[in-house]
Write a protein that holds these residues in place. Structure first.
Motif, PDB file in Angstrom:
ATOM      1  N   SER A   1       0.913  -1.189   0.000  1.00 37.84           N
ATOM      2  CA  SER A   1       0.146   0.042  -0.167  1.00 37.84           C
ATOM      3  C   SER A   1       0.981   1.286  -0.010  1.00 37.84           C
ATOM      4  CB  SER A   1      -0.826   0.151   1.129  1.00 37.84           C
ATOM      5  OG  SER A   1      -1.892   1.119   1.321  1.00 37.84           O
ATOM      6  N   GLY A   2       1.014   2.020  -1.265  1.00 38.57           N
ATOM      7  CA  GLY A   2       1.988   2.760  -1.246  1.00 38.57           C
ATOM      8  C   GLY A   2       3.344   2.400  -1.298  1.00 38.57           C
ATOM      9  N   ALA A   3       4.248   3.076  -0.301  1.00 39.69           N
ATOM     10  CA  ALA A   3       5.602   2.730  -0.069  1.00 39.69           C
ATOM     11  C   ALA A   3       5.764   1.498   0.658  1.00 39.69           C
ATOM     12  CB  ALA A   3       6.427   4.030   0.291  1.00 39.69           C
ATOM     13  N   ASN A   4       4.807   1.344   1.512  1.00 39.28           N
ATOM     14  CA  ASN A   4       4.847   0.363   2.544  1.00 39.28           C
ATOM     15  C   ASN A   4       4.075  -0.929   2.202  1.00 39.28           C
ATOM     16  OD1 ASN A   4       6.579   2.112   4.283  1.00 39.28           O
ATOM     17  ND2 ASN A   4       5.035   3.109   4.883  1.00 39.28           N
ATOM     18  N   TYR A   5       4.161  -1.946   3.392  1.00 41.62           N
ATOM     19  CA  TYR A   5       3.285  -3.140   3.371  1.00 41.62           C
ATOM     20  C   TYR A   5       2.512  -3.102   4.605  1.00 41.62           C
ATOM     21  CZ  TYR A   5       6.376  -4.639  -0.625  1.00 41.62           C
ATOM     22  OH  TYR A   5       6.804  -4.799  -1.832  1.00 41.62           O
ATOM     23  N   PHE A   6       1.158  -3.642   4.243  1.00 34.70           N
ATOM     24  CA  PHE A   6       0.456  -3.834   5.468  1.00 34.70           C
ATOM     25  C   PHE A   6      -0.068  -5.236   5.740  1.00 34.70           C
ATOM     26  CE2 PHE A   6       0.469   0.644   4.992  1.00 34.70           C
ATOM     27  CZ  PHE A   6       0.436   1.042   6.161  1.00 34.70           C
ATOM     28  N   GLY A   7      -0.400  -5.700   6.855  1.00 37.84           N
ATOM     29  CA  GLY A   7      -1.070  -6.891   7.229  1.00 37.84           C
ATOM     30  C   GLY A   7      -1.662  -6.928   8.443  1.00 37.84           C
ATOM     31  N   LEU A   8      -2.058  -8.030   8.979  1.00 42.75           N
ATOM     32  CA  LEU A   8      -2.640  -8.353  10.042  1.00 42.75           C
ATOM     33  C   LEU A   8      -1.703  -8.853  11.198  1.00 42.75           C
ATOM     34  CD1 LEU A   8      -5.699 -10.879   9.323  1.00 42.75           C
ATOM     35  CD2 LEU A   8      -5.770  -8.396   9.770  1.00 42.75           C
ATOM     36  N   CYS A   9      -1.712  -7.885  12.082  1.00 45.73           N
ATOM     37  CA  CYS A   9      -0.459  -8.066  13.062  1.00 45.73           C
ATOM     38  C   CYS A   9      -0.488  -9.295  14.153  1.00 45.73           C
ATOM     39  CB  CYS A   9      -0.563  -6.734  14.398  1.00 45.73           C
ATOM     40  SG  CYS A   9       0.312  -6.833  15.755  1.00 45.73           S
ATOM     41  N   PRO A  10       0.828  -9.906  13.892  1.00 53.43           N
ATOM     42  CA  PRO A  10       0.680 -11.310  14.642  1.00 53.43           C
ATOM     43  C   PRO A  10       1.028 -11.169  15.998  1.00 53.43           C
ATOM     44  CG  PRO A  10       2.809 -10.762  13.668  1.00 53.43           C
ATOM     45  CD  PRO A  10       1.914  -9.646  13.351  1.00 53.43           C
TER      46      PRO A  10
ATOM     47  N   PHE B   1      -0.638  -3.539  10.775  1.00 58.34           N
ATOM     48  CA  PHE B   1       0.836  -3.659  11.092  1.00 58.34           C
ATOM     49  C   PHE B   1       1.398  -3.431   9.945  1.00 58.34           C
ATOM     50  CE2 PHE B   1       4.257  -6.853  10.317  1.00 58.34           C
ATOM     51  CZ  PHE B   1       4.813  -7.029  11.680  1.00 58.34           C
ATOM     52  N   CYS B   2       2.415  -2.302   9.720  1.00 55.71           N
ATOM     53  CA  CYS B   2       2.997  -1.937   8.661  1.00 55.71           C
ATOM     54  C   CYS B   2       4.403  -2.342   8.657  1.00 55.71           C
ATOM     55  CB  CYS B   2       2.956  -0.373   8.817  1.00 55.71           C
ATOM     56  SG  CYS B   2       3.817   0.547   7.592  1.00 55.71           S
ATOM     57  N   VAL B   3       5.069  -2.462   7.424  1.00 58.87           N
ATOM     58  CA  VAL B   3       6.477  -2.678   7.307  1.00 58.87           C
ATOM     59  C   VAL B   3       6.892  -1.799   6.173  1.00 58.87           C
ATOM     60  CG1 VAL B   3       8.244  -4.421   6.621  1.00 58.87           C
ATOM     61  CG2 VAL B   3       6.065  -5.236   7.715  1.00 58.87           C
ATOM     62  N   SER B   4       8.007  -1.174   6.563  1.00 58.62           N
ATOM     63  CA  SER B   4       8.499  -0.184   5.773  1.00 58.62           C
ATOM     64  C   SER B   4       9.978  -0.585   5.018  1.00 58.62           C
ATOM     65  CB  SER B   4       8.821   1.257   6.504  1.00 58.62           C
ATOM     66  OG  SER B   4       9.641   1.977   5.777  1.00 58.62           O
ATOM     67  N   PRO B   5       9.911  -0.940   3.884  1.00 59.28           N
ATOM     68  CA  PRO B   5      11.198  -1.074   3.153  1.00 59.28           C
ATOM     69  C   PRO B   5      12.288  -0.219   3.054  1.00 59.28           C
ATOM     70  CG  PRO B   5       9.153  -1.480   1.733  1.00 59.28           C
ATOM     71  CD  PRO B   5       8.879  -0.975   3.137  1.00 59.28           C
ATOM     72  N   ALA B   6      11.736   1.035   3.253  1.00 58.85           N
ATOM     73  CA  ALA B   6      12.902   2.418   3.142  1.00 58.85           C
ATOM     74  C   ALA B   6      13.525   2.477   4.598  1.00 58.85           C
ATOM     75  CB  ALA B   6      12.027   3.504   2.561  1.00 58.85           C
ATOM     76  N   LYS B   7      12.735   2.188   5.747  1.00 60.04           N
ATOM     77  CA  LYS B   7      13.381   2.168   7.111  1.00 60.04           C
ATOM     78  C   LYS B   7      13.764   0.928   7.493  1.00 60.04           C
ATOM     79  CE  LYS B   7       9.843   5.742   8.549  1.00 60.04           C
ATOM     80  NZ  LYS B   7       8.735   5.876   9.489  1.00 60.04           N
ATOM     81  N   GLN B   8      13.465  -0.205   6.915  1.00 65.62           N
ATOM     82  CA  GLN B   8      13.583  -1.831   7.266  1.00 65.62           C
ATOM     83  C   GLN B   8      13.316  -1.770   8.708  1.00 65.62           C
ATOM     84  OE1 GLN B   8      15.264  -4.516   5.606  1.00 65.62           O
ATOM     85  NE2 GLN B   8      14.304  -3.171   4.000  1.00 65.62           N
ATOM     86  N   MET B   9      12.022  -1.250   8.738  1.00 69.32           N
ATOM     87  CA  MET B   9      11.286  -1.499  10.305  1.00 69.32           C
ATOM     88  C   MET B   9      10.017  -1.773  10.216  1.00 69.32           C
ATOM     89  SD  MET B   9      12.492   2.158  11.900  1.00 69.32           S
ATOM     90  CE  MET B   9      11.225   1.970  12.923  1.00 69.32           C
ATOM     91  N   PHE B  10       9.313  -2.350  11.351  1.00 71.22           N
ATOM     92  CA  PHE B  10       8.013  -2.669  11.304  1.00 71.22           C
ATOM     93  C   PHE B  10       7.163  -1.855  12.162  1.00 71.22           C
ATOM     94  CE2 PHE B  10       9.262  -5.500  14.275  1.00 71.22           C
ATOM     95  CZ  PHE B  10       8.261  -5.570  15.498  1.00 71.22           C
ATOM     96  N   TYR B  11       6.155  -1.622  12.358  1.00 69.47           N
ATOM     97  CA  TYR B  11       5.201  -0.899  13.418  1.00 69.47           C
ATOM     98  C   TYR B  11       3.927  -1.381  13.091  1.00 69.47           C
ATOM     99  CZ  TYR B  11       3.889   2.540  16.964  1.00 69.47           C
ATOM    100  OH  TYR B  11       3.474   3.271  18.019  1.00 69.47           O
TER     101      TYR B  11
END
Length: 584
Positions: free
Chosen positions: A30-39, A48-58
């Motif tokens: 979704s846009g620059a990031n990836y989203f899914g159901l939080c585990p 649940f967001c995963v950012s390739p640019a920051k190499q972080m999840f939040y």
């Protein structure tokens, strides 16, 4: 083990966070990031967001966040060193010999001692069950027709009406500090007493057959009927399933998902050694991803009553989102697997497994109960409901296959149903909870933060996302202007990285070994910047943030200084800061 930044950074660079996380969680771009159901918590809409640019999840829902190392620590219940080793092996890296940090030593020692106490406790409970004078626990299990071999295989036990586990474990030399960490004892002003008493006990094993926790069922009518261990440094409910240590070796391509301990035990005793259950909590995507490591399909084997049906309907999307094939087993006229097998035998149960119903057909049958299909209006509304459900299939081939299956199952004209689905596909859909959650994902977990902390978070996020602003703001604000001690520590690291010409937020996260610190830093670096602002509005927002931070810093210094000259200087600086005009 202690490893330098260069080693940690190399491990991170060789383990792209999107690749690692997507092996556990189904992600959607979704846009620059990836989203899914939080585990890490139970949710219906992806936050649940995963950012390739920051190499972080939040996770904007529960606040969990960090680097790829943090994710593995949290998901696998690993220490920092264990997660680093896991990822290094995954990338084909050989870690250098490292020194053991004091914190790592302490955490590893606590974990090991908790596991030691758990083994002692399991043996104690088993001894009381088999050899104790009070046969209440053994009578319960024998009444459930469990064999001696099954009791031993699952390590079942009993606490007795006056449990004395505390005295037994203390006699083995364990301190109260360690016993508090196990969750097996209650410490209060009245003294210390066992958490479990007058209960039959179910040791909970991880996939490596280590005793990580316990479940206890009361004998009698006391409430609650079942009590589980609290979460500890070795136990996380969402990352473990009862019976998985045995089921993972079944070599079956499916697993039977049950509701409770006794269902799992009864099924294993009958030869169905692919049965597992959640641990006294609702199923989560974490459970589903755990199952996915060992099976491609799941068969929901829940009670046949209304509560069991609702539980199955809740579980279906969770397993589907993990990429598993889902079917539902029909146990009627009996309530649960144990009752079914005792009455009809394991051969008939195997037949029910073979005939398990596709999840979608099961779901539509439950929806049918809401309509009076003997009336024209009821039947029309039911068909529209079916068409609406079918329109949710994104793949045309899959959608058409289900249209055909539903038409056949419910005797509906295929073309008419297909036409109705087509209308639904092109009908404007209402905003979903997913849309609303993503639109409002800047809502943070802690609602008590004041404007200053918000400004400090926003500036640090902005610096990470747009490093070019560093040169524009450094003449006005630096890390000494961050008033919160933790924020100041993070800011020190950020500004130091800028001074050295290498900005890497993941290294800042991993400079802390504690998971909770990872979570706090990830939150700081994931404040929501409004991407819809034009250039003029962005400039205004940046100036307001810098002014807020600097004025707060100045006023704090004013409140503590006793030097009149310094106070006057600060007042002059305050007027200057109010008039700054940073250009982007």
């Amino acid at each position: 083990m202690f490893y330098g930044d260069d080693v940690i950074n190399e491990v991170i660079e060789k383990n792209d966070i999107v690749d690692v996380v997507s092996s556990y969680v189904k992600l959607k771009k979704s846009g620059a990031n990836y989203f899914g159901l939080c585990p890490f918590h139970n949710e219906k809409s992806p936050s649940f967001c995963v950012s390739p640019a920051k190499q972080m999840f939040y996770c904007f829902g529960c606040g969990e966040g960090g680097s790829v190392i943090t994710f593995v620590m949290k998901y696998e219940n690993y220490s920092f060193a264990e997660a680093l080793k896991f990822l290094a092996e995954k990338a084909g890296m050989q870690l250098p010999e490292g020194e053991v940090s004091e914190e790592s030593k302490r955490n590893a020692d606590i974990r090991n001692k908790i596991l030691e106490v758990n083994v002692l406790s399991a043996r104690y409970y088993y001894h009381i069950l088999v050899n104790g004078n009070d046969k209440s626990g053994l009578d319960y299990f024998k009444g459930r027709e469990l064999s001696d071999d099954t009791i031993k295989k699952f390590g079942l036990g009993y606490t007795g009406k006056k449990s004395s586990l505390y005295q037994y474990v203390k006699s083995k030399g364990y301190s109260d500090d360690i016993l508090k960490e196990t969750g097996l004892f209650v410490f209060d002003e009245k003294g210390v007493y066992d958490k479990f008493w007058n209960r039959v006990m179910f040791p909970i094993f991880d996939v490596n057959n280590k005793v990580i926790a316990f479940g206890g069922r009361v004998l009698g009518d006391a409430k609650p009927k079942y009590v589980n261990s609290n979460e500890t440094k070795v136990f996380n409910k969402s990352n473990n399933m009862y019976g998985l240590n045995l089921a993972r070796t079944s070599r079956s391509d499916y697993m039977l998902i049950c509701e409770g301990y006794m269902d799992v035990i009864s099924l294993h005793q009958a030869g169905f050694n692919m049965a597992v259950a959640a641990l006294g909590t609702s199923l989560t995507i974490g459970h589903a991803n755990l199952v996915k490591r060992y099976a491609k399909k799941v068969i929901l084997t829940f009670d046949s009553d209304e509560a069991g049906t609702k539980a199955a309907l809740r579980a279906i999307p969770i397993f589907l989102n993990a990429g598993l094939s889902v079917k539902v087993l029909n146990m009627k006229p009996y309530k649960d697997p144990d009752e079914f097998i005792k009455n009809l035998g394991k051969e008939e149960f195997q037949k029910r497994i073979d005939e398990a119903e596709n999840y979608f057909i099961f779901k539509i049958k439950q929806l049918e109960k809401n309509y009076d299909i003997n009336t024209p209006d009821g039947k029309t509304d039911f068909y529209k409901e079916i068409a609406n459900e079918l329109s949710n299939f994104g793949e045309e081939l899959e959608r058409n296959n289900y249209i055909e299956a539903v038409s056949r199952e419910f005797s509906i004209d295929r073309k008419q149903l297909s036409d109705l689905v087509t209308k639904m596909l092109y009908k404007p859909k209402k905003a979903t909870s997913y849309d609303k959650e993503i639109d409002n994902r800047n809502k943070m977990v802690d609602e008590e933060d004041d404007a200053i902390l918000t400004s400090q978070r926003l500036l640090l996020t902005w610096l990470i996302e747009e490093p070019a602003i560093y040169d524009k703001i450094i003449k006005y604000v630096n890390s000494t202007d961050f008033t919160d001690e933790f924020y100041k520590d993070v800011a020190d690291k950020v500004f130091k990285q800028f001074a050295e010409g290498k900005v890497n937020p993941v290294l800042i996260i991993n400079s802390y070994e504690d998971e909770q610190m990872h979570k706090k830093v990830a939150r700081i670096f994931n404040s929501e910047l409004n991407s819809e602002l034009n250039d003029k509005e962005r400039e205004k927002a940046l100036n307001e943030i810098v002014i807020n931070i600097k004025l707060n810093s100045i006023r704090n210094k004013q409140s503590t200084t006793t030097d009149l000259n310094e106070y006057q200087m600060l007042m002059n600086l305050e007027e200057e800061i109010k008039n700054i005009n940073i250009k982007l």
